[in-house]
Design a protein around this motif. Structure first.
Motif, PDB file in Angstrom:
ATOM      1  N   ARG A 104      32.588  40.980  43.492  1.00 52.45           N
ATOM      2  CA  ARG A 104      33.219  42.165  44.076  1.00 52.45           C
ATOM      3  C   ARG A 104      34.740  42.072  44.000  1.00 52.45           C
ATOM      4  N   LEU A 105      35.281  40.883  44.269  1.00 50.71           N
ATOM      5  CA  LEU A 105      36.726  40.691  44.155  1.00 50.71           C
ATOM      6  C   LEU A 105      37.164  40.825  42.708  1.00 50.71           C
ATOM      7  N   GLY A 138      37.327  36.306  31.492  1.00 49.09           N
ATOM      8  CA  GLY A 138      36.806  35.036  31.962  1.00 49.09           C
ATOM      9  C   GLY A 138      37.005  34.795  33.445  1.00 49.09           C
ATOM     10  N   LEU A 139      37.853  35.615  34.096  1.00 53.25           N
ATOM     11  CA  LEU A 139      38.012  35.500  35.542  1.00 53.25           C
ATOM     12  C   LEU A 139      36.688  35.713  36.271  1.00 53.25           C
ATOM     13  N   ALA A 140      35.763  36.411  35.626  1.00 50.22           N
ATOM     14  CA  ALA A 140      34.463  36.665  36.248  1.00 50.22           C
ATOM     15  C   ALA A 140      33.700  35.367  36.521  1.00 50.22           C
ATOM     16  N   THR A 141      34.051  34.304  35.827  1.00 46.90           N
ATOM     17  CA  THR A 141      33.328  33.037  36.025  1.00 46.90           C
ATOM     18  C   THR A 141      33.803  32.285  37.256  1.00 46.90           C
ATOM     19  N   VAL A 142      34.975  32.610  37.782  1.00 48.05           N
ATOM     20  CA  VAL A 142      35.540  31.818  38.875  1.00 48.05           C
ATOM     21  C   VAL A 142      35.766  32.614  40.153  1.00 48.05           C
ATOM     22  N   LEU A 143      35.583  33.928  40.107  1.00 45.90           N
ATOM     23  CA  LEU A 143      35.817  34.768  41.285  1.00 45.90           C
ATOM     24  C   LEU A 143      34.515  35.400  41.755  1.00 45.90           C
ATOM     25  N   PRO A 144      34.367  35.650  43.048  1.00 45.84           N
ATOM     26  CA  PRO A 144      33.234  36.456  43.514  1.00 45.84           C
ATOM     27  C   PRO A 144      33.255  37.819  42.820  1.00 45.84           C
ATOM     28  N   PHE A 170      39.636  43.953  38.174  1.00 50.39           N
ATOM     29  CA  PHE A 170      39.446  44.598  36.871  1.00 50.39           C
ATOM     30  C   PHE A 170      39.864  46.070  36.930  1.00 50.39           C
ATOM     31  N   LYS A 171      39.574  46.738  38.025  1.00 53.52           N
ATOM     32  CA  LYS A 171      39.962  48.146  38.149  1.00 53.52           C
ATOM     33  C   LYS A 171      41.486  48.294  38.133  1.00 53.52           C
ATOM     34  N   ARG A 172      42.170  47.310  38.685  1.00 47.92           N
ATOM     35  CA  ARG A 172      43.639  47.327  38.613  1.00 47.92           C
ATOM     36  C   ARG A 172      44.112  47.037  37.188  1.00 47.92           C
ATOM     37  N   PHE A 173      43.511  46.039  36.552  1.00 48.95           N
ATOM     38  CA  PHE A 173      43.899  45.713  35.181  1.00 48.95           C
ATOM     39  C   PHE A 173      43.717  46.921  34.251  1.00 48.95           C
TER      40      PHE A 173
END
Length: 302
Positions: free
Chosen positions: A31-32, A23-29, A37-40
């Protein structure tokens, strides 16, 4: 007490894996978000049960070498995370976002004629549905009932599945069809000049009619009802796949129009040849490795 603790851990994990992290995709740009996600994806606990099972099966079936395992399972986690994130992106982003982050090869057939549209559980396909609608397609997705033992005691998972199924219908602009009992709803849609859409790489162990195909050098059994309908009704078939660019996070949609087929066996082999090539390109992107024993009836050929 121990049972209550296990239930609590399951709820927390489902909330993290299905809602909070994607759900972070809804609040972050984007590319960031993708960089995070690559770190997660390097966290070994993330999607552990499914990803560990997927790696075991892929290793056993020669789809990944032992020295590749660490990177492979990280990619497997990343694909899973992105696939979940696409639900939230689809609910909150416009077609302008799609045009920036979805790159397309090929063309959809006319949305004014009946058609059967097939894909596979490989990559992340939510934005391809939105694209199909934007290009005039009138697809109904074939879905199974949201029941089963895997939902027992997991209300977050069950609710997530309900929301995702509804989002598929919204993306396509048409109600989904429950064909668990019969393909008649699909036939009615075709008779109205609409299209039906399905992911056809599902285990055949719970259907009456299946057909052998080759995937990754192994024989697999898959349901044949939809492809048989295409042959018998002389309905053109279209295949699409949606790859994730693991460097940028963009989606790469490829559309292949197969047309009308005269022979079921040839059509099945041709259709699944695209999944075979996709797995060769990126085996970590196939979501069903953990279910491999239900698909494959032979070991890899050498």
């Amino acid at each position: 007490m121990m049972q209550a603790l296990r239930h609590w851990k399951t709820h927390v994990r489902d909330a993290l894996e299905l809602v909070l992290l994607p759900g972070l995709a809804t609040v972050l740009p984007w590319r960031l978000c993708f960089a995070l996600f690559k770190r997660f994806a390097r966290w070994p606990w993330l999607y552990r049960t499914a990803c560990d099972a997927a790696l075991r099966e892929a290793l056993a079936r020669g789809q990944v070498r032992t020295e590749q395992a660490t990177d492979w399972i990280a990619q497997r986690r990343l694909v899973t995370l992105l696939d979940h994130a696409d639900l939230y992106l689809a609910l909150t982003r416009s077609n302008a976002w799609m045009h920036r982050h979805l790159h397309v090869e090929g063309q959809w057939p006319s949305g004014e004629s009946p058609g059967i549209v097939c894909t596979f559980h490989w990559g992340a396909g939510m934005w391809s549905l939105r694209h199909a609608k934007a290009q005039g397609m009138r697809c109904h997705a074939l879905v199974a009932p949201l029941e089963g033992a895997h939902f027992a005691g997991r209300p977050i998972l069950h609710r997530y599945a309900q929301i995702r199924t509804a989002a598929v219908a919204t993306a396509l602009g048409n109600a989904h069809l429950d064909v668990s009992a019969s393909l008649r709803p699909g036939l009615r849609a075709l008779a109205k000049g609409e299209q039906i859409l399905a992911a056809i790489d599902v285990p055949a162990d719970q259907v009456a009619a299946s057909i052998p195909v080759t995937i990754g050098g192994m024989q697999a059994m898959v349901p044949k009802g939809l492809l048989r309908m295409a042959v018998e009704q002389r309905i053109p078939v279209t295949i699409y796949l949606t790859r994730i660019d693991l460097q940028t996070g963009d989606r790469l949609l490829r559309i292949i129009q197969l047309g009308v087929a005269d022979n079921l066996e040839s059509l099945a082999q041709q259709a699944f040849s695209y999944l075979d090539k996709a797995i060769t390109l990126d085996s970590s992107a196939w979501h069903f490795w953990s279910e491999a024993p239900r698909f494959f009836t032979s070991a890899p050929t050498t």
